[in-house]
Design an enzyme around this catalytic site. Sequence first.
Site, PDB file in Angstrom:
ATOM      1  N   GLU A   1       0.813  -1.219   0.000  1.00 21.87           N
ATOM      2  CA  GLU A   1       0.000   0.000   0.000  1.00 21.87           C
ATOM      3  C   GLU A   1       0.843   1.265   0.000  1.00 21.87           C
ATOM      4  O   GLU A   1       0.811   2.064   0.951  1.00 21.87           O
ATOM      5  CB  GLU A   1      -0.996  -0.018   1.176  1.00 21.87           C
ATOM      6  CG  GLU A   1      -1.917  -1.212   1.118  1.00 21.87           C
ATOM      7  CD  GLU A   1      -3.035  -1.192   2.168  1.00 21.87           C
ATOM      8  OE1 GLU A   1      -3.134  -0.204   2.918  1.00 21.87           O
ATOM      9  OE2 GLU A   1      -3.821  -2.160   2.197  1.00 21.87           O
TER      10      GLU A   1
ATOM     11  N   GLU B   1      -5.056  -8.717   0.133  1.00 22.99           N
ATOM     12  CA  GLU B   1      -5.766  -8.483   1.395  1.00 22.99           C
ATOM     13  C   GLU B   1      -7.227  -8.210   1.084  1.00 22.99           C
ATOM     14  O   GLU B   1      -7.543  -7.361   0.251  1.00 22.99           O
ATOM     15  CB  GLU B   1      -5.216  -7.258   2.138  1.00 22.99           C
ATOM     16  CG  GLU B   1      -3.835  -7.433   2.701  1.00 22.99           C
ATOM     17  CD  GLU B   1      -3.393  -6.205   3.502  1.00 22.99           C
ATOM     18  OE1 GLU B   1      -4.257  -5.355   3.825  1.00 22.99           O
ATOM     19  OE2 GLU B   1      -2.185  -6.096   3.782  1.00 22.99           O
TER      20      GLU B   1
ATOM     21  N   GLU C   1     -53.839 -16.778   6.788  1.00 17.56           N
ATOM     22  CA  GLU C   1     -52.733 -16.270   7.606  1.00 17.56           C
ATOM     23  C   GLU C   1     -53.160 -15.682   8.947  1.00 17.56           C
ATOM     24  O   GLU C   1     -52.961 -14.493   9.205  1.00 17.56           O
ATOM     25  CB  GLU C   1     -51.918 -15.228   6.826  1.00 17.56           C
ATOM     26  CG  GLU C   1     -51.291 -15.794   5.583  1.00 17.56           C
ATOM     27  CD  GLU C   1     -50.304 -14.817   4.922  1.00 17.56           C
ATOM     28  OE1 GLU C   1     -50.076 -13.741   5.489  1.00 17.56           O
ATOM     29  OE2 GLU C   1     -49.775 -15.159   3.867  1.00 17.56           O
TER      30      GLU C   1
ATOM     31  N   GLU D   1     -50.197 -19.756  -1.539  1.00 12.12           N
ATOM     32  CA  GLU D   1     -49.573 -18.520  -2.036  1.00 12.12           C
ATOM     33  C   GLU D   1     -48.079 -18.745  -2.148  1.00 12.12           C
ATOM     34  O   GLU D   1     -47.467 -19.311  -1.248  1.00 12.12           O
ATOM     35  CB  GLU D   1     -49.752 -17.338  -1.057  1.00 12.12           C
ATOM     36  CG  GLU D   1     -51.058 -16.628  -1.144  1.00 12.12           C
ATOM     37  CD  GLU D   1     -51.111 -15.443  -0.169  1.00 12.12           C
ATOM     38  OE1 GLU D   1     -50.049 -14.864   0.144  1.00 12.12           O
ATOM     39  OE2 GLU D   1     -52.227 -15.120   0.274  1.00 12.12           O
TER      40      GLU D   1
END
Length: 953
Positions: A227, A403, A665, A833
Amino acid sequence: HVNFEDSNRPRTPKASAYFYSMFDLPVPSKLPNLPASEVPSTAKVVWQKFSSQTDFDRDTFFYGTFPKDFSWGVSSSAYQIEGGWDADGKGPSIWDNFTHIPGNIKNNDTGDIACDSYNKMEEDIYLLRALGVKNYCFSLSWSRIFPSGRNNSINSHGVDYYNRLIDGLVANNIMPIVTLYHWDLPQALQDIGGWENSTLIDLFDSFADFCFQTFGDRVKFWITLNEPQVIAWVGYGLGTFPPNINDPGSAPYRVAHILLKAHARVYHTYDDKYRASQGGVITLCPNIEWVEPKTPSDPRDIEAADRHLQFLVGWFTHPIFKNGDYPEVMKWQVGNRSELQNLPSSRLPVFTAEEREYIRGTADVFCFNTYTSKIHRAVAWGLRRLLNWIKEEYENPPIYIIENGVGIKTTSDVDDNTRIFYYKTYIDEALKAYSLDNVNLRGYNAWSLMDDFEWLNGYDPRFGLHQVDFDNPNRPRTPKRSAVYYAEIIRNNGIPMPKEDEFLYGEFPKNFWWTDKSKCCVTPQRLTGLSIWDQFSHTPLKISNGDNGDVACDSYHKIEEDVEMLKSLKVSSYRFSISWSRVLPDGTTRYVNEMGLNYYERLIDALLAANIIPQVTLYHWDLPQALQNVGGWENDTIVQRFKEYAELLFQRLGDKVKFWITVNEPYNVAYAAPYVVAHNLIKAHAEAWHLYNDTYRAKQGGLISITINSDWAEPRNPHNQEDISAARRYLEVQGHVVTALPAFEGFMLFSVFYCRLPEFTESEKQRIKGTYDYFGLNHYTTVLTYNLNYPAVTDRSWLNSGSFWLKVTPFGFRKLLRWIKEEYDNPPIYVTENGVSERGASDFNDTWRIHYYRSYINEALKAIVLDAVDLRGYTAWTLMDNFEWAVGFDEKFGFYHVNFTDPDLPRRPKASARYYTQIINCNGFPDAAAGLHPCLELESEGKRYSRNCAFLV
Ligand SMILES: *[C@@H]1O[C@H](CO)[C@@H](O)[C@H](O)[C@H]1NC(C)=O
Ligand SMILES: *[C@@H]1O[C@H](CO)[C@@H](O)[C@H](O)[C@H]1NC(C)=O
Ligand SMILES: *[C@@H]1O[C@H](CO)[C@@H](O)[C@H](O)[C@H]1NC(C)=O
Ligand SMILES: *[C@@H]1O[C@H](CO)[C@@H](O)[C@H](O)[C@H]1NC(C)=O
Ligand SMILES: *[C@@H]1O[C@H](CO)[C@@H](O)[C@H](O)[C@H]1NC(C)=O
């Protein structure tokens, strides 16, 4: 060898090439002399190609593996793990001096001991072996080898340490990747000016030369600088890293200039003196974050993104991988600004022609580190784009990711789910770049082998695959779950498709029911309470006002057209619900609205005439407002009201309707409501069922049951007992109504805070037990559970839909069906569903919906064929896009698009409509490889539907 006399530049392998092919390295060849980059560079095609991707294309998980010789590894760096800061004659580095000043580092942490890797080499090698890595990238501490930074101060203990480490790695078939410089400059060299002093070029070269000579017989992969932008910018621009020089305008450019020359010098030393005998590769390793333009369609934003990458990355890689010089845009921009500042010359130094020629091509492979993307947080898809950018910009060099990882702010994170998702999604994007885009990706290293010293942040956050207990003087290491996961990826050489996810060809049973479902012009209103629904309640009185802007449908014309659509889809049945208040305006049988009832009779007749079986739901959440006014489901009297309503329907429609659903439901109706609501819902269902069983079944002969909504639940950590219990609890809570119903003895007594059932009396239990003819199931998605009392999470790699709660998880469908089979003694199941939503502008080519139906219905087929689940029918949700009631409610589930801005409300089939028809025609998925099945030939013309829609008067 390259023959430079020959204009074709022919390459011939030398003996050394064969030598290090045992490490699966690419054969380096002198990089071509590439012209300078323009801005935006030719790599702008990457944004053009990817920024317009649909979320589906972008986020679809890709299964596959890397080539056999792919190099999997982990990385670390000397100062972050070694400790032994002054052991055995080591000299101080700038990081030793910096961390020793209190206040510089969070918690006054130092790297004095760190992970104590200086004394724990055997253990580190053991961890690497357990991971199964093919390489280990570590850095050399310059001042451990040369305490004063110069080669007149060789420390044999330091040299021994690295010799033993390298020997240990090679003995275990782990290729060492060695970084010469990972930020820890000998303090003695900082004392003469550090990287601002061009003497450092010679001194770094002499250190590197020593390392090649000493370790190069075994080390075949060298990284000069880690880096370099961070060295120049954070050390000399921002000044937060040592040597803490805060001179952003010019010092970073001067330092980078020296770093580039130092790198080139070391490269040439290797090339001239060692390559022939040692045959390794050498490069440098910048850090790169992907940059996504704010508005990808705006060429200026693309240019800005490209310029950003040229400044951040091209600063170092353009000279090396292109033409020996900085990117034109950088020279131009810094030069221009310097002129405006009346400086005699540009703050960006200039290379001579000779220097350019010396720097150009000084890398054998392209390495980089990456963590995030600009604009977003961890967005894995940025990695695929970044790899493509490197491919385009530098003519597809061999690439190694050195990395990649994520820091999590917690000390006890052995169960590190977040890190697993991070690796899963990032490695998947790397896999896409390799497999789909032909990026020449050769290796991937995770950062980091273990928790370590993270510079200014001290020992927090943690990046490791292994946890290190920094409070214990022995610094014990513990593998995290991510280590196990990463080892599995390495073992599989990628992420191959699990066996159970492989597509199954085959057909459904002959009498299987294919159903479509809709509630005309009514939004599903998932997860919302009754109060919201009531405001929009579909009572005839409200609709007849006709002035509220809500669109209702002219039933007289609608029936024909909707039935036409259903015929065209070739469904065998159609599920719809009856609006209680349309039939009984005040909810009671005091007044029957014959017009409303007549509408349903005509709909049912039209369906039967078209050979489509009606499936009728009595209660789909639209409670008459009049009943809500006296307490709704909290008032016990509703049980009797519901029974009377049901009786009216059995009497008037029961000769034609053979499939009833009492309540849709109940869990979502009762969710977060007082428990008495669930109590009354179950009792109402049971009374309607008994009424049918005792009085109507004998002459009408239909089926009646309840339909529940259930997600599949996976334990977040499959090895954690608490997570496993949470998954089971999650399923039971959703299925609690059924748990209370069938052959299951006794009742589940829940004390979960969000769903409490009252105790039923003994006689109530007897009344409720067994009141089902089939198991009605609405299913959409899967969750990951980890705690008995908290909502669940999802896997970040799962595909999104238009609804936040709906992740595309086909595997969960089969598991749920299997669970119901086991749990409830193999009941007949009807899926009532299943479907997926989209958000925003409609796309008629709805490939993501096709993908959803194809994979979910295929899992249903597996449940029948492979698991012997008694699945009788399948209902897709939904026929057409529903009208949007609530503001911002923009989730469309339909096979048919409805243009709500056109007063005619024209319907138009999406691609998924034709796909669903094909599945029905084929009754499954015949294998095209076994000869072309006639059902696979789709009807070519997509029929258009339009109709007049007026208010019901
Ligand atoms: C760096 O640390 C060493 C040893 O701790 C010390 O002798 C030296 O004076 C320090 N140098 C600077 C510039 O602070
Ligand atoms: C770090 O050291 C300084 C100076 O001794 C002290 O003032 C500060 O409280 C310390 N910080 C922590 C977190 O211990
Ligand atoms: C650079 O280093 C040399 C020693 O190699 C030294 O003589 C010189 O003074 C240094 N220059 C600066 C500006 O510190
Ligand atoms: C329950 O409903 C009945 C009518 O069915 C009504 O007379 C009574 O007042 C309601 N009870 C409550 C508490 O609202
Ligand atoms: C349903 O009706 C049948 C026939 O009348 C009866 O034998 C059976 O017991 C009833 N089932 C229940 C659970 O009440």
